[in-house]
Enzyme design. Structure first.
Site, short mmCIF file in Angstrom:
data_model
loop_
_atom_site.label_atom_id
_atom_site.label_comp_id
_atom_site.label_asym_id
_atom_site.label_seq_id
_atom_site.Cartn_x
_atom_site.Cartn_y
_atom_site.Cartn_z
N ASN A 87 -10.72 -3.04 -6.49
CA ASN A 87 -9.59 -2.17 -7.32
C ASN A 87 -10.40 -1.81 -8.77
O ASN A 87 -9.72 -1.01 -9.35
CB ASN A 87 -8.27 -2.67 -7.41
CG ASN A 87 -7.58 -2.69 -5.99
OD1 ASN A 87 -6.49 -3.37 -5.79
ND2 ASN A 87 -7.58 -1.50 -5.38
N ASP A 95 0.90 -1.29 0.01
CA ASP A 95 0.10 0.03 -0.24
C ASP A 95 0.77 1.22 0.09
O ASP A 95 1.84 1.17 0.37
CB ASP A 95 -1.07 0.09 1.33
CG ASP A 95 -2.06 0.99 1.23
OD1 ASP A 95 -2.26 1.46 -0.02
OD2 ASP A 95 -2.74 1.20 2.05
C1 FPP Z 1 -1.92 0.32 -3.29
O1 FPP Z 1 -1.15 1.50 -3.48
C2 FPP Z 1 -1.19 -0.69 -4.28
C3 FPP Z 1 -1.90 -1.28 -5.34
C4 FPP Z 1 -3.41 -1.27 -5.45
C5 FPP Z 1 -1.33 -2.05 -6.44
C6 FPP Z 1 0.06 -2.78 -6.19
C7 FPP Z 1 0.60 -3.13 -7.43
C8 FPP Z 1 1.76 -3.10 -7.72
C9 FPP Z 1 2.95 -2.95 -6.94
C10 FPP Z 1 2.18 -3.34 -9.12
C11 FPP Z 1 2.20 -4.62 -10.04
C12 FPP Z 1 2.31 -5.94 -8.91
C13 FPP Z 1 2.96 -6.87 -9.34
C14 FPP Z 1 2.81 -8.15 -8.41
C15 FPP Z 1 3.82 -6.93 -10.37
P1 FPP Z 1 -2.48 2.55 -3.61
O2 FPP Z 1 -2.63 2.79 -4.98
O3 FPP Z 1 -3.41 2.04 -3.02
O4 FPP Z 1 -1.59 3.77 -2.77
P2 FPP Z 1 -2.36 4.86 -2.03
O5 FPP Z 1 -3.26 4.25 -0.86
O6 FPP Z 1 -1.29 5.82 -1.38
O7 FPP Z 1 -3.15 5.68 -2.94
#
Ligand code: FPP
Length: 263
Positions: free
Chosen positions: A85, A37
């Protein structure tokens, strides 16, 4: 793997070396699950579009997967895309899928070199055809690897997993009387895998966000303020070290100091 495998990968004198030497290799968590996150906040802090946070998050995935494999972790599960998501802007969703595809292509050799078996948990059938093909290719190519199992949770929801397991149990014809917790766990996406001992969440949020709801019943939870794109080997070693300092009771009581010291 072993302390030697891990140390061989850390440049001599690097601060991670001290941390790696403090890990007790006979008390490693068998399964580590991570809620990645903070990608959006990482990007916002740099006045960049959100997707740049996801892009940077790939480096953290790469480092974490290799560190976990070298440590000798049995199972690593990363929460990459929840069923919720899909509510994000279409451009962000398609960037996430594109990054996943690119990751699988560029990292396949690293997975093979580290003997890592790749797997997906979640409603994979609802993903686009090309993503499914890419995922199946990585699953097939690494199927005979016998080292760490690397699960990516994609289009995953903990409640949906329990519903899917209940459906499969009914379809299997198991009699209600014969169904107990152990039998039920065999219908989950993680059938046959140890439950997570350690659940890590980055960016300081204190939520489990519908992740592995059944499996984390007794997991130790470790929350770090570090945003996912900044998460590296050092942070994983730090989380494992914190886990090793915890006392796990599984609902029982801790031994009194007199009893403990007599053992
Ligand atoms: C949460 O951060 C993260 C995600 C929803 C996606 C995670 C994906 C990756 C790291 C890239 C692809 C993964 C792999 C395994 C290759 P957020 O966007 O919710 O952050 P925020 O809470 O700060 O808005």
């Amino acid at each position: 793997m072993s302390r030697e495998e891990l140390l061989a990968w850390i440049p001599a004198g690097h601060p991670d070396e001290t941390l790696a030497r403090q890990i007790s290799f006979d008390r490693l968590p068998a399964h580590i699950a991570i809620i990645m996150d903070g990608n959006g906040r990482w990007a916002a802090q740099r006045h960049l579009p959100r997707v740049e946070g996801h892009r940077a998050g790939i480096d953290a995935v790469r480092d974490t997967v290799e560190t976990a494999a070298r440590l000798g972790i049995e199972v690593l599960t990363l929460y990459a895309f929840s069923m919720e998501n899909w509510k994000r802007p279409a451009a962000e969703v398609s960037t996430l899928m594109m990054l996943l595809k690119r990751y699988l292509r560029s990292e396949l050799n690293t997975l093979l070199r580290n003997d890592i078996r790749f797997s997906v948990i979640g409603r994979m059938d609802d993903l686009s055809r090309d993503i499914q093909d890419e995922l199946h290719a990585a699953i097939d190519r690494t199927a005979s690897d016998s080292g760490m199992l690397f699960n990516i949770a994609l289009n995953y929801g903990g409640r949906a997993e329990i519903v899917d397991a209940a459906r499969r149990a009914i379809e299997s014809g198991v009699r209600p009387h014969d169904l107990d917790e152990q039998r039920f766990a065999d219908f989950l996406y993680t059938a046959g895998q140890p439950d997570p001992d350690l659940l890590i969440r980055t960016s300081g949020e204190m939520r489990v966000s519908n992740f592995l709801l059944w499996q984390i019943a007794y997991a130790e939870i470790y929350v770090t303020e570090t945003l996912w794109p900044d998460f590296r080997r050092w942070h994983l070693l730090e989380a494992v070290q914190a886990y090793q300092k915890r006392e796990r009771r599984y609902g029982g009581i801790s031994p009194s100091p007199a009893v403990a010291s007599a053992k």
